[in-house]
Enzyme design. Structure first.
Site, short mmCIF file in Angstrom:
data_model
loop_
_atom_site.label_atom_id
_atom_site.label_comp_id
_atom_site.label_asym_id
_atom_site.label_seq_id
_atom_site.Cartn_x
_atom_site.Cartn_y
_atom_site.Cartn_z
NE ARG A 50 -11.61 -11.41 -43.59
CZ ARG A 50 -12.58 -11.96 -42.86
NH1 ARG A 50 -13.63 -11.25 -42.52
NH2 ARG A 50 -12.51 -13.21 -42.46
NE ARG A 103 14.40 -1.29 -42.19
CZ ARG A 103 15.00 -0.14 -41.87
NH1 ARG A 103 15.28 0.75 -42.79
NH2 ARG A 103 15.35 0.12 -40.62
CE LYS A 150 -9.92 -13.60 -39.69
NZ LYS A 150 -10.52 -13.58 -38.37
CD GLU A 183 -15.23 -7.35 -34.27
OE1 GLU A 183 -15.65 -8.07 -35.18
OE2 GLU A 183 -14.08 -6.87 -34.26
N1 PXG Z 1 -14.90 -10.44 -35.85
C1 PXG Z 1 -13.68 -10.91 -35.52
C2 PXG Z 1 -12.83 -10.16 -34.58
C3 PXG Z 1 -13.22 -12.11 -36.10
O1 PXG Z 1 -12.03 -12.59 -35.79
C4 PXG Z 1 -15.35 -12.29 -37.26
C5 PXG Z 1 -15.72 -11.09 -36.69
C6 PXG Z 1 -16.27 -12.94 -38.22
O2 PXG Z 1 -15.79 -12.80 -39.55
P1 PXG Z 1 -16.11 -13.88 -40.67
O3 PXG Z 1 -15.42 -13.36 -41.88
O4 PXG Z 1 -15.54 -15.17 -40.17
O5 PXG Z 1 -17.56 -13.92 -40.81
C7 PXG Z 1 -14.06 -12.81 -36.99
C8 PXG Z 1 -13.58 -14.08 -37.60
C9 PXG Z 1 -12.20 -18.57 -33.51
C10 PXG Z 1 -11.94 -17.68 -34.65
O6 PXG Z 1 -11.61 -19.67 -33.50
C11 PXG Z 1 -12.90 -16.81 -35.11
C12 PXG Z 1 -12.61 -15.96 -36.18
C13 PXG Z 1 -11.38 -16.03 -36.71
C14 PXG Z 1 -10.46 -16.90 -36.22
C15 PXG Z 1 -10.72 -17.74 -35.19
O7 PXG Z 1 -12.97 -18.17 -32.63
N2 PXG Z 1 -13.59 -15.11 -36.62
#
Ligand code: PXG
Length: 291
Positions: A50, A103, A150, A183
């Site tokens: 990812r 760039r 992300k 979400e």
């Molecule tokens: N939606 C979003 C917008 C995310 O950032 C998830 C869903 C869950 O994805 P995973 O792959 O983790 O099951 C995420 C990821 C935090 C924090 O500290 C949370 C995420 C990433 C970074 C920081 O709250 N969640």
């Protein structure tokens, strides 16, 4: 604490990045949040895939192969002697000038791996569930900044988090531009209705969460019906059970949404089964290391 920074493990105090780094100036970069459980990096391959997909989309060259990135993560965990860790991988466009033209940063990409411990929500929430609300800020639309990326630009989620916290809650439900449930700020959302699981399709403005995919896999294995389907707030309010999934939060039961009780206001039967099965796969599905 040792931090990996551009090829070296350095002390926390020495882990410094330029103020001209476009990750800092513009949020131009990508990241991953990963967990390790008892010396096993959970779903490491999926997280690295990812990360590379996010980078590919924003035309950011990660100066390492996927294998090298996995080795760097494990090396950092070992350096910090962490059996159970929370891993943050950040790759930014790196040092450029004050213009946003990427760039100017070519070849300067910054790679950081931080490994630490994490305590996310209070234990009480895991036992009794949490109450969340829908907030006014909608999730980014795919045609603008695709939620699949992300990126280091998390202001969309941070605004929603601020709205939740201002209202006295720890997590927010974000809708998409059509008003469907997308979400939460850092988690995906599921509901259970008549024994079937439902979660919004990823094309509707939610990140394809790795915990979400794990839950869909668990449901398939247990022969529960699991569907990626658009959800309205009405369906959330009238669900039998509701839970959130994320690397940080793991599986979190939701017992109230916008003041409406969900089921009997306690973590549901299916949610508890999913929690138990999730706990099992955190012991097997990943890459082992020794400290
Ligand atoms: N939606 C979003 C917008 C995310 O950032 C998830 C869903 C869950 O994805 P995973 O792959 O983790 O099951 C995420 C990821 C935090 C924090 O500290 C949370 C995420 C990433 C970074 C920081 O709250 N969640």
């Amino acid at each position: 604490m040792k931090i990996y920074l551009n090829g070296e493990l350095v002390d926390k105090d020495q882990a410094k990045v330029s103020v001209f780094d476009h990750g800092f100036l513009y949020g131009d970069g990508v990241f991953e949040g990963i967990r390790s459980y008892n010396c096993l990096v959970f779903k490491l391959r999926e997280h690295i895939d990812r990360l590379f997909e996010s980078a590919h989309s924003i035309m950011l060259k990660i100066p390492a192969t996927k294998k090298q990135m996995a080795d760097i993560i494990i090396k950092t965990l070992k350096a910090n002697k962490l059996k159970d860790g929370y891993i943050r991988v950040v790759v930014s466009r790196g040092k450029g000038d004050l213009g946003l033209d990427p760039r100017k940063c070519k070849g300067n990409e910054t790679v950081v791996v931080i490994t630490d411990t994490i305590k996310f929500y209070p234990q009480d929430f895991y036992q009794n569930g949490m109450e969340i609300i829908t907030v006014p800020t909608i999730r980014n639309i795919c045609e603008a900044v695709n939620p699949q990326i992300k990126s280091l630009n998390y202001l969309n989620n941070i605004l929603a988090k601020i709205e939740a916290v201002n209202a006295g809650f720890e997590e927010a439900i974000m809708l998409d531009h059509l008003g469907y449930v997308a979400e939460c700020t850092g988690d995906n959302i599921f509901v259970v209705k008549n024994g079937q699981l439902y979660t919004p399709p990823q094309c509707m403005g939610s990140l394809r969460g790795i915990t979400r995919d794990s839950v869909l896999g668990i449901a398939r294995k247990l022969k529960m019906g699991a569907h990626e389907h658009v959800l309205t707030r009405h369906e959330l309010y009238n669900s039998d059970e509701c839970f959130l999934t994320g690397t940080a939060a793991e599986i979190m039961s939701v017992i109230k949404v916008d003041g409406r009780t969900i089921g009997d206001s306690k973590p549901g039967k299916i949610t508890k089964i999913i929690m138990k099965e999730f706990n099992k796969i955190t012991k097997t599905d990943g890459v082992k290391y020794k400290i």
